[in-house]
Design an enzyme around this catalytic site. Structure first.
Site, PDB file in Angstrom:
ATOM      1  N   ASP A   1      34.287 102.632  14.814  1.00 47.64           N
ATOM      2  CA  ASP A   1      35.279 102.624  15.899  1.00 47.64           C
ATOM      3  C   ASP A   1      36.723 102.549  15.412  1.00 47.64           C
ATOM      4  OD1 ASP A   1      33.075 102.578  17.690  1.00 47.64           O
ATOM      5  OD2 ASP A   1      32.871 100.450  17.263  1.00 47.64           O
TER       6      ASP A   1
ATOM      7  N   HIS B   1      32.411 108.707  19.777  1.00 41.48           N
ATOM      8  CA  HIS B   1      33.700 109.183  19.261  1.00 41.48           C
ATOM      9  C   HIS B   1      34.591 109.592  20.427  1.00 41.48           C
ATOM     10  CE1 HIS B   1      31.639 110.082  15.140  1.00 41.48           C
ATOM     11  NE2 HIS B   1      31.695 108.799  15.422  1.00 41.48           N
TER      12      HIS B   1
HETATM   13  P1  IMP Z   1      22.009 101.054  15.159  1.00 41.42           P
HETATM   14  O1  IMP Z   1      22.832 102.043  14.418  1.00 41.42           O
HETATM   15  O2  IMP Z   1      21.909 101.334  16.634  1.00 41.42           O
HETATM   16  O3  IMP Z   1      20.681 100.825  14.505  1.00 41.42           O
HETATM   17  O4  IMP Z   1      22.771  99.621  15.074  1.00 41.42           O
HETATM   18  C1  IMP Z   1      22.978  98.940  13.845  1.00 41.42           C
HETATM   19  C2  IMP Z   1      24.356  98.276  13.817  1.00 41.42           C
HETATM   20  O5  IMP Z   1      25.370  99.277  13.681  1.00 41.42           O
HETATM   21  C3  IMP Z   1      24.719  97.489  15.067  1.00 41.42           C
HETATM   22  O6  IMP Z   1      25.548  96.392  14.675  1.00 41.42           O
HETATM   23  C4  IMP Z   1      25.525  98.488  15.880  1.00 41.42           C
HETATM   24  O7  IMP Z   1      26.398  97.864  16.785  1.00 41.42           O
HETATM   25  C5  IMP Z   1      26.282  99.175  14.761  1.00 41.42           C
HETATM   26  N1  IMP Z   1      26.712 100.551  15.092  1.00 41.42           N
HETATM   27  C6  IMP Z   1      25.952 101.661  15.131  1.00 41.42           C
HETATM   28  N2  IMP Z   1      26.690 102.728  15.425  1.00 41.42           N
HETATM   29  C7  IMP Z   1      27.957 102.307  15.553  1.00 41.42           C
HETATM   30  C8  IMP Z   1      29.190 102.967  15.824  1.00 41.42           C
HETATM   31  O8  IMP Z   1      29.279 104.190  15.959  1.00 41.42           O
HETATM   32  N3  IMP Z   1      30.304 102.175  15.885  1.00 41.42           N
HETATM   33  C9  IMP Z   1      30.232 100.829  15.671  1.00 41.42           C
HETATM   34  N4  IMP Z   1      29.117 100.184  15.413  1.00 41.42           N
HETATM   35  C10 IMP Z   1      27.973 100.906  15.348  1.00 41.42           C
HETATM   36 MG    MG Z   2      32.786 104.486  18.192  1.00 44.84          MG
END
Ligand code: IMP
Ligand code: MG
Length: 374
Positions: A25, A53
Site C-alpha cells: 500500500d 492498487h
Molecule cells: P494474504 O496475502 O492474503 O495471504 O495475506 C498475508 C498478509 O499479507 C496479511 O498480513 C495481509 O494483510 C498482507 N497483504 C496481502 N496483500 C497485501 C497488499 O496488497 N497490501 C498490503 N498487505 C497485504
Molecule cells: Mg494496496
C-alpha cells in the site's frame, strides 16, 4: 511533465519494474499509472486479488484494481488520450481469481482481447477461499484464498488457467486470451516494445525476506520477474522502489517505530489508511529506514519514489528510525522544498540515511500530484 518523465524513464524497448519497499500500500498503482504512458505493455507477475492498487484520477474518480496491472486504466473510456494499444498481461506467477479479473476489465473498460493470461497461472477456487477464511486468522490474511491456492500449486494438485473449460472461460471472461505469456513478452521485448512489470505486496511481506510467518505466500521482489514471468534479470533496465513517508501495515506482524496513538489516528484519517481490498484499518508507524534500505538492496532499485509526504503536513515533528536511533525532524506546512525549509531538510535527511536520491515525491492523492526531482 511528459518531458521530465522521459528524462528519467528511458523506456523505448525497455523493461521496468515497480516494487514496494515496506509492507504494501505504498502507492505502486499510482506510480504505475503515472509511468504507463511511457510503456507499451503492463504486466503482473506475482500475488493475486489480495492486492489493491488504487488510482485517483484528476476528477477524483477512484479506481481500485486487484488483478489487472494499473496501466490498463489508460485504456479506459474516461481517458483523454486513450491508449487502446496496451496489452495487459497476467504473467506466469500471478494467481488468478476469474471473477475479480472480470470486474477489473469492467472497471477499466479495457478491450478483453488485450488481456493475456498465462495458461500456467493458478486459479483460486471456492475451496481455497473457504480454507483461507478458516486458517488465515493468525497471519491476518486478506481471506481471498491466495495462500491455499499457492499451497495447492506447490503440492502440484492445483487448478490452472489452462485447465479451465472453454465454456466456463467464455461465460466469465469472454475475449480474454490464454497462452504462453513468457513467449509473448520475450518476443515483444525483442521487437522493441517496452514492458512495465507491476509488483504486488512488498518486500516486508515476501515469503522469504519478509517478517515470517506474517507474510504473503509469494515472492515480491524484482527477482520474481525472472523466476515467475521468465524475463531474465539482465533484460531489466529500471527498477522503481516505492515507499511511504511513514509506515503502514494491514494484518498482523511487527512494525517499528510506533507512533503516539493520537498521531496514528490522525495519519490514518488524513492518509485514508484503510485496506483497499478488505477495508480493515491499517496500522501506522513512523518511517523505518532500515526496512526501506533492505528493500532497495534486494530489489536492485535504480529509482526511488516516496509517496504520501502530504499526509504528514502540519505535524509538529516527524520521527524517522535508522539503525538503533530515532531522528526527529521539524514539521512542515508545504510539500515543496523551495517553499518550506523543513520539508527540504526532511527529504534531504532521508536521502542521506538511505544513501540514495529520491526521484519522485507524492504530494497528494490524485494522478497529477507527483513531483519529479531534478
Ligand atoms: P494474504 O496475502 O492474503 O495471504 O495475506 C498475508 C498478509 O499479507 C496479511 O498480513 C495481509 O494483510 C498482507 N497483504 C496481502 N496483500 C497485501 C497488499 O496488497 N497490501 C498490503 N498487505 C497485504
Ligand atoms: Mg494496496
Amino acid at each position: 511533465m511528459e518531458k521530465k518523465v522521459k528524462s528519467i524513464v528511458k523506456s523505448k524497448g525497455k523493461v521496468g519494474v515497480v516494487t514496494s519497499l515496506q509492507y504494501g500500500d505504498e502507492g505502486k498503482g499510482r506510480l504505475v499509472d503515472y509511468l504507463a504512458p511511457q510503456y507499451d505493455i503492463g504486466a503482473r507477475f506475482n500475488g493475486s486479488c489480495n492486492a489493491g492498487h488504487t488510482v485517483i484520477l484528476n476528477d477524483n474518480t477512484k479506481i481500485v484494481l486487484h488483478m489487472l496491472p494499473a496501466t490498463s486504466i489508460r485504456s479506459g473510456p474516461k481517458e483523454k488520450k486513450r491508449k487502446t494499444s496496451y496489452a495487459a498481461v497476467l504473467a506466469c506467477g500471478t494467481i488468478v481469481d476469474i471473477d475479480v479479473l472480470r470486474k477489473d476489465i469492467e472497471a477499466t473498460g479495457i478491450d478483453p482481447k488485450k488481456v493475456l493470461v498465462d495458461e500456467r497461472c493458478p486459479v483460486i477456487t471456492d475451496e481455497d477461499r473457504e480454507e483461507d477464511k478458516k486458517t488465515g486468522g493468525k497471519v491476518g490474511t486478506t481471506g481471498k484464498g491466495v495462500g491455499p491456492c499457492m499451497e495447492r500449486q506447490m503440492k502440484r494438485t492445483g487448478k490452472r488457467m489452462g485447465d479451465i473449460k472453454e465454456n466456463e472461460r467464455k461465460s466469465a471472461i469472454s475475449g480474454v486470451r490464454i497462452g504462453d505469456t513468457r513467449e509473448y513478452l520475450w518476443q515483444s521485448i525483442k521487437e522493441g516494445k517496452s514492458v512495465l512489470f507491476e509488483g504486488a505486496q512488498a518486500i516486508g511481506l515476501d515469503i522469504w525476506h519478509g517478517t515470517y510467518p506474517y507474510v504473503t505466500s509469494s515472492c515480491c521482489s524484482t527477482g520474481a520477474v525472472s523466476s515467475n514471468a521468465g524475463i531474465p534479470w539482465n533484460m531489466i533496465d529500471e527498477v522503481w522502489g516505492v515507499f511511504k513517508a511513514y509506515t503502514t501495515r494491514v494484518g498482523n506482524g511487527p512494525m517499528k517505530p510506533e507512533m503516539p496513538y493520537d498521531i496514528e489516528e490522525y495519519v490514518r484519517k488524513v492518509g485514508n489508511e484503510f485496506g483497499s481490498t478488505t477495508g480493515r484499518p491499517r496500522r501506522c508507524a513512523w518511517l523505518n529506514i532500515d526496512d526501506v534500505k533492505k528493500g532497495i538492496e534486494i530489489n536492485g532499485t535504480t529509482h526511488l519514489c516516496m509517496t504520501k509526504s502530504d499526509v504528514l503536513r502540519g505535524l509538529e515533528s516527524i520521527v524517522v528510525k535508522v539503525e538503533d536511533r530515532e531522528e526527529v525532524f521539524g514539521g512542515f506546512q508545504e510539500v515543496d522544498e523551495s517553499e518550506d525549509r523543513n520539508f527540504m531538510l526532511f527529504i534531504g535527511g532521508i536521502e542521506e540515511m538511505l544513501g540514495k536520491k529520491i526521484d519522485m515525491i507524492g504530494i497528494g492523492p490524485r494522478r497529477q500530484d507527483i513531483k519529479i526531482r531534478s
